[in-house]
Design an enzyme around this catalytic site. Structure first.
Site, PDB file in Angstrom:
ATOM      1  N   SER A  24       0.973  -1.299  -0.013  1.00 16.55           N
ATOM      2  CA  SER A  24      -0.002   0.125   0.074  1.00 16.55           C
ATOM      3  C   SER A  24       0.620   1.349  -0.199  1.00 16.55           C
ATOM      4  O   SER A  24       0.163   2.197  -0.223  1.00 16.55           O
ATOM      5  CB  SER A  24      -1.126   0.160   1.183  1.00 16.55           C
ATOM      6  OG  SER A  24      -0.155   0.241   2.543  1.00 16.55           O
ATOM      7  N   LYS A  39      -5.356   4.857   8.669  1.00 16.42           N
ATOM      8  CA  LYS A  39      -4.346   5.765   8.037  1.00 16.42           C
ATOM      9  C   LYS A  39      -4.340   7.101   8.034  1.00 16.42           C
ATOM     10  O   LYS A  39      -3.332   7.935   8.286  1.00 16.42           O
ATOM     11  CB  LYS A  39      -3.915   5.136   6.520  1.00 16.42           C
ATOM     12  CG  LYS A  39      -3.444   3.621   6.652  1.00 16.42           C
ATOM     13  CD  LYS A  39      -2.957   3.113   5.132  1.00 16.42           C
ATOM     14  CE  LYS A  39      -2.378   1.790   5.238  1.00 16.42           C
ATOM     15  NZ  LYS A  39      -2.207   1.437   3.883  1.00 16.42           N
TER      16      LYS A  39
END
Length: 340
Positions: free
Chosen positions: A234, A279
């Site tokens: 990611s 995140k």
């Protein structure tokens, strides 16, 4: 005597509480991780300096015990996943971690390729074989091969890429046998297996292994990315932005703290990821001012929309920017005013 007996319930309860810490439940828990500056991690030979910074963001993921499961149930920004959503039931933690690290290696390669193509610089590869990324349950390879094994011969022939391996196997039929020569823990081994149809796609046959190329990427200037034990794909978008920024004279950071997430394909397409909410929290805590989120072409359930919702919930001033491609991120940064 009474004193000794009065301690017994306390001791029993203590033992139970301690044992509960080590009893794993069939779930994984994810929680906000960290936002880490990329300039100390990525070094482009003779690369340009930057006034701000690009940051990768992570989530902390681990198998749940009773306490972490209950804590996640009570937390708005922790997620609980059934174990089979994260890894195969017969996949060990070691195999899962190895798969994540191999995915990170692929993310680095894609990021380098994307950045160098944008900078109009060539990229070359030196192929060394293929690694097993996963073993499909119920297929012939189960119990014989495992994640991390490196295959370098098939039927005595050397195949240096997953594509060539797949092309060779695709020409065979159910019941045909192939001999694989592979290495594990520094030792060379050999195994013979008959091909079988895949349950989810009976038109295809194989032994049931997912492969990833073992290759060195060759560039000029040289790029070194030190991710230690960070796994998964990611960080690809942010890797590519940092590499490109060091390759070119213009400083795209313009003095800002820029975080983000998203897998990157070799042609610069930004692919959605999991854990976007966690995140956002990690980036906000690290002081990020801008956050790039996969837009998924404006889908109603996109990473971008989830990121905007979380940003609003926590009251951050961080700007959430939707992107579908690496080029979109670069264009956005090119239009930024220099921070004073």
């Amino acid at each position: 005597m009474r004193s000794r007996f009065s301690l017994r319930p306390f001791i029993i309860i203590t033992v139970i509480l301690i044992a509960a810490m080590f009893y794993s439940l069939p779930y994984y828990v994810s929680k906000p991780g960290m936002a880490k500056e990329l300039e100390p991690i990525i070094n482009v030979e003779n690369g340009q300096d930057e006034s701000g910074s690009f940051m990768l963001t992570t989530v902390r993921m681990g198998q749940a015990n009773i306490y972490s499961y209950l804590a996640a149930k009570l937390s708005k920004y922790q997620e609980i996943y059934p174990i089979d959503m994260i890894r195969d039931k017969k996949e060990t933690d070691e195999e899962y971690n190895a798969r994540q690290l191999h995915m990170m290696e692929g993310s680095k390669e894609n990021a380098i390729e994307t950045a160098f193509h944008k900078a109009r610089l060539p990229v070359h590869y030196r192929y060394k074989g293929v690694y097993i990324l996963e073993v499909v349950p119920g297929m012939p390879a189960e119990g014989k091969l495992k994640t991390g094994d490196k295959i370098f011969k098939v039927d005595g022939q050397i195949f240096d890429s997953a594509e060539k391996f797949t092309d060779y196997v695709r020409k065979k039929h159910v019941g045909d046998s192939i001999s694989l020569t592979y290495s594990r823990d520094g030792k060379t081994r050999q195994v013979k297996m008959a091909l079988k149809k895949f349950k989810d796609d009976p038109s295809k046959v194989g032994v049931g292994i997912g492969l990833v190329d073992d290759k060195d990427i060759i560039t000029n200037p040289h790029v070194k990315i030190n991710t230690d034990e960070i796994g998964g794909p990611s960080a690809g978008l942010m890797f590519s932005l940092e590499i490109y920024n060091q390759l070119t004279k213009e400083d795209l950071t313009k003095g800002y703290q820029i975080a983000g997430t998203g897998t990157i394909s070799p042609d610069g397409i930004v692919v959605p990821i999991g854990g976007i909410e966690q995140k956002i929290i990690a980036a906000d805590k690290a002081g990020a001012e801008i956050f790039f989120a996969p837009n998924e072409k404006g889908a109603a359930d996109s990473n971008y929309r989830a990121a905007v919702k979380t940003a609003k919930d926590i009251g951050t001033k961080m700007k959430i920017v939707p992107v579908d491609t690496f080029d979109q991120a670069v264009r956005y940064l090119s239009k930024l005013r220099q921070k004073t």
